[in-house]
Design a protein around this motif. Structure first.
Motif, PDB file in Angstrom:
ATOM      1  N   VAL A   1       0.912  -1.380   0.035  1.00 51.18           N
ATOM      2  CA  VAL A   1      -0.047   0.381  -0.109  1.00 51.18           C
ATOM      3  C   VAL A   1       1.185   0.917  -0.382  1.00 51.18           C
ATOM      4  N   ALA A   2       1.925   1.417   0.599  1.00 51.65           N
ATOM      5  CA  ALA A   2       3.026   2.198   0.983  1.00 51.65           C
ATOM      6  C   ALA A   2       3.495   2.372  -0.510  1.00 51.65           C
ATOM      7  N   LYS A   3       3.892   1.027  -1.206  1.00 57.34           N
ATOM      8  CA  LYS A   3       4.465   1.405  -2.844  1.00 57.34           C
ATOM      9  C   LYS A   3       3.711   2.227  -3.151  1.00 57.34           C
ATOM     10  N   ALA A   4       2.369   1.389  -4.128  1.00 59.69           N
ATOM     11  CA  ALA A   4       1.837   2.112  -4.257  1.00 59.69           C
ATOM     12  C   ALA A   4       0.991   3.528  -4.304  1.00 59.69           C
ATOM     13  N   ARG A   5       0.965   3.896  -2.661  1.00 59.54           N
ATOM     14  CA  ARG A   5       0.781   5.018  -2.621  1.00 59.54           C
ATOM     15  C   ARG A   5       1.627   6.463  -3.107  1.00 59.54           C
ATOM     16  N   VAL A   6       3.137   5.824  -3.397  1.00 57.06           N
ATOM     17  CA  VAL A   6       4.030   6.544  -3.769  1.00 57.06           C
ATOM     18  C   VAL A   6       3.917   6.958  -5.056  1.00 57.06           C
TER      19      VAL A   6
ATOM     20  N   ALA B   1      -6.183   0.050  -2.707  1.00 55.38           N
ATOM     21  CA  ALA B   1      -5.477   1.569  -2.834  1.00 55.38           C
ATOM     22  C   ALA B   1      -4.587   1.923  -4.292  1.00 55.38           C
ATOM     23  N   ILE B   2      -4.406   0.494  -5.062  1.00 55.56           N
ATOM     24  CA  ILE B   2      -3.772   1.326  -6.326  1.00 55.56           C
ATOM     25  C   ILE B   2      -4.528   1.653  -6.850  1.00 55.56           C
ATOM     26  N   ARG B   3      -6.375   1.010  -6.784  1.00 54.10           N
ATOM     27  CA  ARG B   3      -7.013   1.709  -8.001  1.00 54.10           C
ATOM     28  C   ARG B   3      -7.640   3.300  -7.597  1.00 54.10           C
ATOM     29  N   GLU B   4      -7.240   3.800  -6.232  1.00 56.16           N
ATOM     30  CA  GLU B   4      -7.518   4.876  -6.017  1.00 56.16           C
ATOM     31  C   GLU B   4      -6.326   5.872  -7.013  1.00 56.16           C
ATOM     32  N   LYS B   5      -5.379   5.616  -6.617  1.00 54.89           N
ATOM     33  CA  LYS B   5      -4.545   6.131  -7.136  1.00 54.89           C
ATOM     34  C   LYS B   5      -4.468   5.736  -8.525  1.00 54.89           C
ATOM     35  N   ARG B   6      -4.728   5.112  -9.234  1.00 54.97           N
ATOM     36  CA  ARG B   6      -4.801   4.565 -10.843  1.00 54.97           C
ATOM     37  C   ARG B   6      -5.597   3.754 -10.575  1.00 54.97           C
ATOM     38  N   ASP B   7      -6.376   4.325 -11.383  1.00 52.94           N
ATOM     39  CA  ASP B   7      -7.792   3.335 -12.257  1.00 52.94           C
ATOM     40  C   ASP B   7      -7.669   2.464 -13.512  1.00 52.94           C
ATOM     41  N   ASP B   8      -6.533   2.738 -14.172  1.00 58.93           N
ATOM     42  CA  ASP B   8      -6.061   2.455 -15.478  1.00 58.93           C
ATOM     43  C   ASP B   8      -5.426   1.088 -14.710  1.00 58.93           C
ATOM     44  N   SER B   9      -5.068   1.363 -13.508  1.00 61.87           N
ATOM     45  CA  SER B   9      -4.005  -0.211 -13.641  1.00 61.87           C
ATOM     46  C   SER B   9      -4.645  -1.713 -13.600  1.00 61.87           C
ATOM     47  N   ARG B  10      -3.678  -2.469 -14.072  1.00 62.88           N
ATOM     48  CA  ARG B  10      -4.029  -3.314 -15.008  1.00 62.88           C
ATOM     49  C   ARG B  10      -3.511  -4.935 -14.184  1.00 62.88           C
ATOM     50  N   THR B  11      -4.461  -5.638 -12.601  1.00 63.52           N
ATOM     51  CA  THR B  11      -4.447  -5.879 -11.469  1.00 63.52           C
ATOM     52  C   THR B  11      -4.602  -7.665 -11.368  1.00 63.52           C
ATOM     53  N   ILE B  12      -4.280  -8.068 -11.246  1.00 62.60           N
ATOM     54  CA  ILE B  12      -4.336  -9.645 -10.629  1.00 62.60           C
ATOM     55  C   ILE B  12      -4.803  -9.857  -9.532  1.00 62.60           C
ATOM     56  N   ILE B  13      -5.402 -11.422  -9.278  1.00 65.28           N
ATOM     57  CA  ILE B  13      -5.057 -11.643  -7.997  1.00 65.28           C
ATOM     58  C   ILE B  13      -4.413 -12.822  -8.406  1.00 65.28           C
ATOM     59  N   LEU B  14      -3.535 -13.514  -7.056  1.00 67.10           N
ATOM     60  CA  LEU B  14      -3.237 -14.668  -7.010  1.00 67.10           C
ATOM     61  C   LEU B  14      -3.657 -15.606  -5.630  1.00 67.10           C
ATOM     62  N   THR B  15      -4.545 -16.822  -6.078  1.00 64.80           N
ATOM     63  CA  THR B  15      -4.444 -17.210  -4.450  1.00 64.80           C
ATOM     64  C   THR B  15      -4.670 -18.763  -4.251  1.00 64.80           C
ATOM     65  N   GLY B  16      -4.196 -19.129  -3.090  1.00 64.97           N
ATOM     66  CA  GLY B  16      -4.208 -20.874  -3.093  1.00 64.97           C
ATOM     67  C   GLY B  16      -5.883 -21.097  -2.673  1.00 64.97           C
TER      68      GLY B  16
ATOM     69  N   VAL C   1     -12.966  -8.205  -8.669  1.00 68.01           N
ATOM     70  CA  VAL C   1     -13.320  -7.536 -10.179  1.00 68.01           C
ATOM     71  C   VAL C   1     -13.943  -6.681  -9.908  1.00 68.01           C
ATOM     72  N   LYS C   2     -15.147  -6.253  -8.696  1.00 63.93           N
ATOM     73  CA  LYS C   2     -16.084  -5.045  -7.939  1.00 63.93           C
ATOM     74  C   LYS C   2     -14.531  -4.238  -7.821  1.00 63.93           C
ATOM     75  N   LEU C   3     -13.301  -4.488  -7.036  1.00 62.65           N
ATOM     76  CA  LEU C   3     -12.133  -3.132  -7.162  1.00 62.65           C
ATOM     77  C   LEU C   3     -11.569  -3.359  -8.039  1.00 62.65           C
ATOM     78  N   GLY C   4     -11.494  -3.959  -9.035  1.00 61.64           N
ATOM     79  CA  GLY C   4     -10.828  -3.477 -10.353  1.00 61.64           C
ATOM     80  C   GLY C   4      -9.575  -4.601 -10.541  1.00 61.64           C
ATOM     81  N   ALA C   5      -9.543  -5.885 -10.378  1.00 62.56           N
ATOM     82  CA  ALA C   5      -8.975  -6.982 -10.531  1.00 62.56           C
ATOM     83  C   ALA C   5      -9.724  -7.014 -12.071  1.00 62.56           C
ATOM     84  N   ILE C   6      -8.836  -7.599 -13.020  1.00 63.37           N
ATOM     85  CA  ILE C   6      -8.964  -7.816 -14.024  1.00 63.37           C
ATOM     86  C   ILE C   6      -9.046  -9.487 -14.385  1.00 63.37           C
ATOM     87  N   ASP C   7      -7.981 -10.349 -13.466  1.00 63.27           N
ATOM     88  CA  ASP C   7      -8.309 -11.447 -13.604  1.00 63.27           C
ATOM     89  C   ASP C   7      -7.892 -12.317 -12.168  1.00 63.27           C
ATOM     90  N   TYR C   8      -8.188 -13.478 -12.019  1.00 60.93           N
ATOM     91  CA  TYR C   8      -8.271 -14.100 -10.712  1.00 60.93           C
ATOM     92  C   TYR C   8      -7.211 -15.871 -11.032  1.00 60.93           C
TER      93      TYR C   8
END
Length: 186
Positions: A51-56, A79-94, A105-112
């Protein structure tokens, strides 16, 4: 964002990528692989650090693990979407499930993507054009693996309480203990 893909690498004006995962070996491997594909990679091992890196400097791309030691990866996506709404974010999970995929997806991730995801899968998800469908996996999880993943997720949600997990899954406690003692199926 004007990045293009050329033969497995990325080119363009903004090629910054933030990778957030608390699994250090995986994080290092993925960072190297993404650098080889042309990204300018930053890494973080916790929600607070990410979050700190994404805000800077909000990245153009991000790969975020869902479960981190100090919280939920969805907080990083927000936090990324607050600062940059065109960011392409994916979520990884086990521990994938429909509810968290929808929230991501609602928060702005493009894939999971489910772990273990390789660098090619991550790169394809990050660079896929809007509306382009994902290619079906070569080796999808078996039904036994999906069942095991579901049991593990419920077990974690019940704070590793075998009796409570067995009750919620409507199975005998000893049966659950035998399943948990075995290795994950392929």
């Amino acid at each position: 964002m004007t990045a293009d893909t050329i033969e497995g690498t990325i080119t363009g004006d903004d090629i910054t990528l933030l990778i957030v995962d608390d699994d250090k070996p995986f994080l290092t491997r993925l960072a190297r692989a993404m650098e080889a594909r042309g990204f300018q990679v930053e890494t973080a091992e916790s929600v607070a650090e990410a979050v700190a890196k994404a805000r800077v400097t909000p990245p153009a791309y991000a790969v975020v693990d869902m479960r981190l030691g100090d919280g939920n990866g969805l907080d990083v996506v927000a936090a990324i979407r607050e600062k940059r709404d065109d960011s392409r974010t994916i979520i990884l999970t086990g521990y994938g499930n429909i509810a968290t995929a929808v929230t991501a997806v609602k928060l702005g991730a493009i894939d999971y993507l489910s772990k273990p995801a390789d660098a090619d899968d991550v790169f394809a998800a990050l660079t896929r054009t809007t509306g382009e469908r994902a290619v079906p996996p070569e080796n999808p999880m078996s039904a036994d693996r999906v069942r095991w993943e579901h049991i593990q997720r419920v077990y974690e949600m019940c704070e590793r309480n075998v009796s409570e997990t067995a009750r919620r899954l409507n199975m005998h406690r000893r049966t659950l203990q035998r399943i948990l003692a075995k290795r994950a199926p392929r």
